[in-house]
Design a protein around this motif. Structure first.
Motif, mmCIF file in Angstrom:
data_model
loop_
_atom_site.group_PDB
_atom_site.id
_atom_site.type_symbol
_atom_site.label_atom_id
_atom_site.label_comp_id
_atom_site.label_asym_id
_atom_site.label_seq_id
_atom_site.Cartn_x
_atom_site.Cartn_y
_atom_site.Cartn_z
ATOM 1 N N GLN A 15 8.465 -2.508 -9.282
ATOM 2 C CA GLN A 15 7.726 -2.221 -10.528
ATOM 3 C C GLN A 15 7.107 -0.819 -10.542
ATOM 4 O O GLN A 15 7.196 -0.108 -11.538
ATOM 5 N N ILE A 16 6.458 -0.447 -9.447
ATOM 6 C CA ILE A 16 5.815 0.873 -9.424
ATOM 7 C C ILE A 16 6.883 1.956 -9.535
ATOM 8 O O ILE A 16 6.762 2.904 -10.327
ATOM 9 N N VAL A 87 6.539 3.079 -1.036
ATOM 10 C CA VAL A 87 6.004 2.150 -2.037
ATOM 11 C C VAL A 87 6.356 0.705 -1.686
ATOM 12 O O VAL A 87 5.561 -0.208 -1.863
ATOM 13 N N GLY A 88 7.557 0.490 -1.181
ATOM 14 C CA GLY A 88 8.031 -0.870 -0.903
ATOM 15 C C GLY A 88 7.236 -1.509 0.216
ATOM 16 O O GLY A 88 6.946 -0.880 1.231
ATOM 17 N N GLY A 130 2.389 1.138 -0.548
ATOM 18 C CA GLY A 130 2.538 -0.297 -0.275
ATOM 19 C C GLY A 130 1.379 -0.834 0.545
ATOM 20 O O GLY A 130 0.940 -0.210 1.510
ATOM 21 N N MET A 155 -2.770 5.894 -0.380
ATOM 22 C CA MET A 155 -3.231 6.163 -1.747
ATOM 23 C C MET A 155 -4.537 5.455 -2.096
ATOM 24 O O MET A 155 -4.604 4.234 -2.144
ATOM 25 N N LEU A 158 -5.598 5.962 -7.154
ATOM 26 C CA LEU A 158 -5.724 5.055 -8.288
ATOM 27 C C LEU A 158 -7.186 4.604 -8.404
ATOM 28 O O LEU A 158 -7.741 4.551 -9.509
ATOM 29 N N SER A 236 0.918 -6.968 -11.644
ATOM 30 C CA SER A 236 -0.007 -6.017 -11.043
ATOM 31 C C SER A 236 0.150 -4.628 -11.651
ATOM 32 O O SER A 236 1.155 -4.328 -12.307
HETATM 33 P P1 NAI Z 1 7.386 -4.846 -6.335
HETATM 34 O O1 NAI Z 1 7.412 -6.152 -5.599
HETATM 35 O O2 NAI Z 1 7.729 -4.812 -7.774
HETATM 36 O O3 NAI Z 1 8.372 -3.830 -5.611
HETATM 37 C C1 NAI Z 1 8.415 -3.672 -4.232
HETATM 38 C C2 NAI Z 1 9.842 -3.314 -3.878
HETATM 39 O O4 NAI Z 1 9.870 -2.989 -2.501
HETATM 40 C C3 NAI Z 1 10.833 -4.445 -4.093
HETATM 41 O O5 NAI Z 1 11.895 -4.002 -4.918
HETATM 42 C C4 NAI Z 1 11.302 -4.779 -2.673
HETATM 43 O O6 NAI Z 1 12.686 -5.145 -2.643
HETATM 44 C C5 NAI Z 1 11.081 -3.449 -1.982
HETATM 45 N N1 NAI Z 1 10.970 -3.540 -0.524
HETATM 46 C C6 NAI Z 1 10.409 -4.537 0.220
HETATM 47 N N2 NAI Z 1 10.566 -4.280 1.516
HETATM 48 C C7 NAI Z 1 11.206 -3.095 1.619
HETATM 49 C C8 NAI Z 1 11.652 -2.310 2.708
HETATM 50 N N3 NAI Z 1 11.476 -2.721 3.969
HETATM 51 N N4 NAI Z 1 12.285 -1.143 2.434
HETATM 52 C C9 NAI Z 1 12.497 -0.741 1.171
HETATM 53 N N5 NAI Z 1 12.114 -1.465 0.084
HETATM 54 C C10 NAI Z 1 11.458 -2.612 0.323
HETATM 55 O O7 NAI Z 1 5.953 -4.259 -6.043
HETATM 56 P P2 NAI Z 1 5.207 -3.035 -6.771
HETATM 57 O O8 NAI Z 1 4.419 -3.554 -7.928
HETATM 58 O O9 NAI Z 1 6.173 -1.940 -6.992
HETATM 59 O O10 NAI Z 1 4.159 -2.644 -5.639
HETATM 60 C C11 NAI Z 1 4.576 -2.085 -4.397
HETATM 61 C C12 NAI Z 1 3.426 -2.065 -3.424
HETATM 62 O O11 NAI Z 1 2.399 -1.202 -3.874
HETATM 63 C C13 NAI Z 1 2.760 -3.410 -3.175
HETATM 64 O O12 NAI Z 1 2.523 -3.531 -1.774
HETATM 65 C C14 NAI Z 1 1.452 -3.284 -3.910
HETATM 66 O O13 NAI Z 1 0.461 -4.118 -3.348
HETATM 67 C C15 NAI Z 1 1.135 -1.828 -3.680
HETATM 68 N N6 NAI Z 1 0.155 -1.235 -4.592
HETATM 69 C C16 NAI Z 1 -0.666 -0.267 -4.067
HETATM 70 C C17 NAI Z 1 -1.598 0.378 -4.859
HETATM 71 C C18 NAI Z 1 -2.495 1.425 -4.287
HETATM 72 O O14 NAI Z 1 -3.367 1.894 -5.031
HETATM 73 N N7 NAI Z 1 -2.378 1.859 -3.041
HETATM 74 C C19 NAI Z 1 -1.742 0.027 -6.288
HETATM 75 C C20 NAI Z 1 -0.813 -0.953 -6.760
HETATM 76 C C21 NAI Z 1 0.104 -1.563 -5.921
#
Ligand code: NAI
Length: 326
Positions: A15-16, A87-88, A130, A155, A158, A236
């Motif tokens: 998503q991000i 990010v993942g 992530g 990060m 945000l 999220s």
């Molecule tokens: P999402 O679940 O939509 O996408 C995560 C992607 O990472 C998925 O497509 C998944 O297949 C991939 N992934 C998982 N393991 C992986 C690996 N070993 N190598 C490569 N890709 C991998 O999640 P979203 O919404 O994109 O969020 C990503 C992360 O960012 C989450 O951990 C979330 O908690 C975190 N986050 C951090 C923020 C911050 O301010 N630091 C703010 C918002 C979210």
């Protein structure tokens, strides 16, 4: 025309990334004159979805995109990269304890740290998004002994931007009128959003808002904003997270504006008494691709207590994965 910079994005079908990639491709992160090669990493089952994202990137015909690669192997995706946006991550599943989450992510970020160590540019700038972002950054850093430890960041931008928005709304100002906001500590509910140094249109913020609002409304609102967005949106925060990742790297590479600073989670050098080595969010200024912690700020008892709480949480996270740290 400048030589292209290589930007790795992990979790590129998530998503991000769905918002972040298009901002990077349009030049919002590295400049409107800076071509980019996007090197996208996903887990194998998500590669088909990633193809769809790449089809859309192609369809935007971005002038600055000089190439796009896709891989499920970190050592391919990180080859020669100048910027790595990690990010993942493994999301928390049903019944998963915090400890399990830390360990699952430790496995991912140790592999990615090693791959960065082996194949990335020696000056690679790493931003971990992530979660748990600070500790994931620590794990990646410890697994990359040949890279500059200072180049591993997490990060909290945000949170910083959320704090700007809350204070601007309360004081009937624009976010650009607010300067010198600080997020201390962990990107978690223990983070400490601190307005003690902040100004709004040049006036001390602490004189513009009631102390009670600051302590009982502002601080918890910023700390729990992520949960509030999940409740409202049913998903999220993704676009705002992507936008803040763009802000973090842009300011790191291109510099912070004069007279202001930003918050970045970086390896502590012991400033403000924070344990050396923890990836802790500090106020920083950036110039020529390097950040520096803002020194000499007065820390009152209220701030000290909150800075210590979030520091303690980071120590506990680190100790929880100690057996996985080289
Ligand atoms: P999402 O679940 O939509 O996408 C995560 C992607 O990472 C998925 O497509 C998944 O297949 C991939 N992934 C998982 N393991 C992986 C690996 N070993 N190598 C490569 N890709 C991998 O999640 P979203 O919404 O994109 O969020 C990503 C992360 O960012 C989450 O951990 C979330 O908690 C975190 N986050 C951090 C923020 C911050 O301010 N630091 C703010 C918002 C979210």
């Amino acid at each position: 025309m400048k030589a292209p910079m290589r930007v790795a994005v992990t979790g590129a079908a998530g998503q991000i990334a769905y918002s972040l990639l298009f901002r990077v491709a349009s030049g919002d992160m590295l400049g409107k004159d800076q071509p980019v090669i996007l090197q996208l990493l996903e887990i194998t089952p998500a590669l088909d979805a990633l193809k769809g994202v790449v089809m859309e990137l192609d369809d935007c015909a971005f002038p600055l995109v000089a190439g796009i690669t896709m891989s499920d192997k970190p050592e391919e995706a990180f080859k020669d990269v100048d910027v790595a946006l990690l990010v993942g991550a493994r999301p928390r599943g049903p019944g998963m304890e915090r400890k399990d989450l830390l360990e699952a992510n430790a496995a991912i970020f140790s592999v990615q740290g090693k791959a960065l160590n082996d194949v990335a540019s020696r000056d690679v700038k790493v931003l971990v998004v992530g979660n748990p972002a600070n500790t994931n950054a620590l794990i990646a850093q410890r697994n990359a002994p040949d890279l500059n430890p200072a180049n591993f960041t997490a990060m909290t931008r945000l949170d910083h931007n959320r704090a700007l928005a809350q204070l601007a709304a309360k004081t009937d100002a624009h976010t650009t009128d607010v300067k010198q906001m600080i997020i201390w500590g962990n990107h978690s509910a223990t983070q400490y959003p601190d307005i003690s140094q902040a100004t709004v249109k040049g006036q001390a913020a602490s004189g513009l808002v009631a102390r009670d609002w600051y302590e009982t409304d502002f601080i918890p609102t910023v700390q729990q904003r992520g949960a509030a967005i999940i409740k409202a949106r049913g998903a999220s925060s993704a676009a705002s997270a992507g936008s803040s990742a763009v802000d973090h790297v842009r300011d790191w590479v291109l510099g912070t504006p004069a007279g202001d600073w930003v918050s970045m989670a970086i390896p502590s050098d012991g400033s403000y008494g924070i344990e050396k080595g923890l990836i802790y969010s500090f106020p920083v200024t950036c110039k020529n691709g390097r950040y520096e912690i803002v020194q000499g700020l007065d820390i009152d008892d209220f701030s000290r207590e909150r800075m210590s709480v979030t520091e303690q949480e980071l120590r506990e996270e680190r100790d929880g994965v100690a057996h996985l740290l080289p």
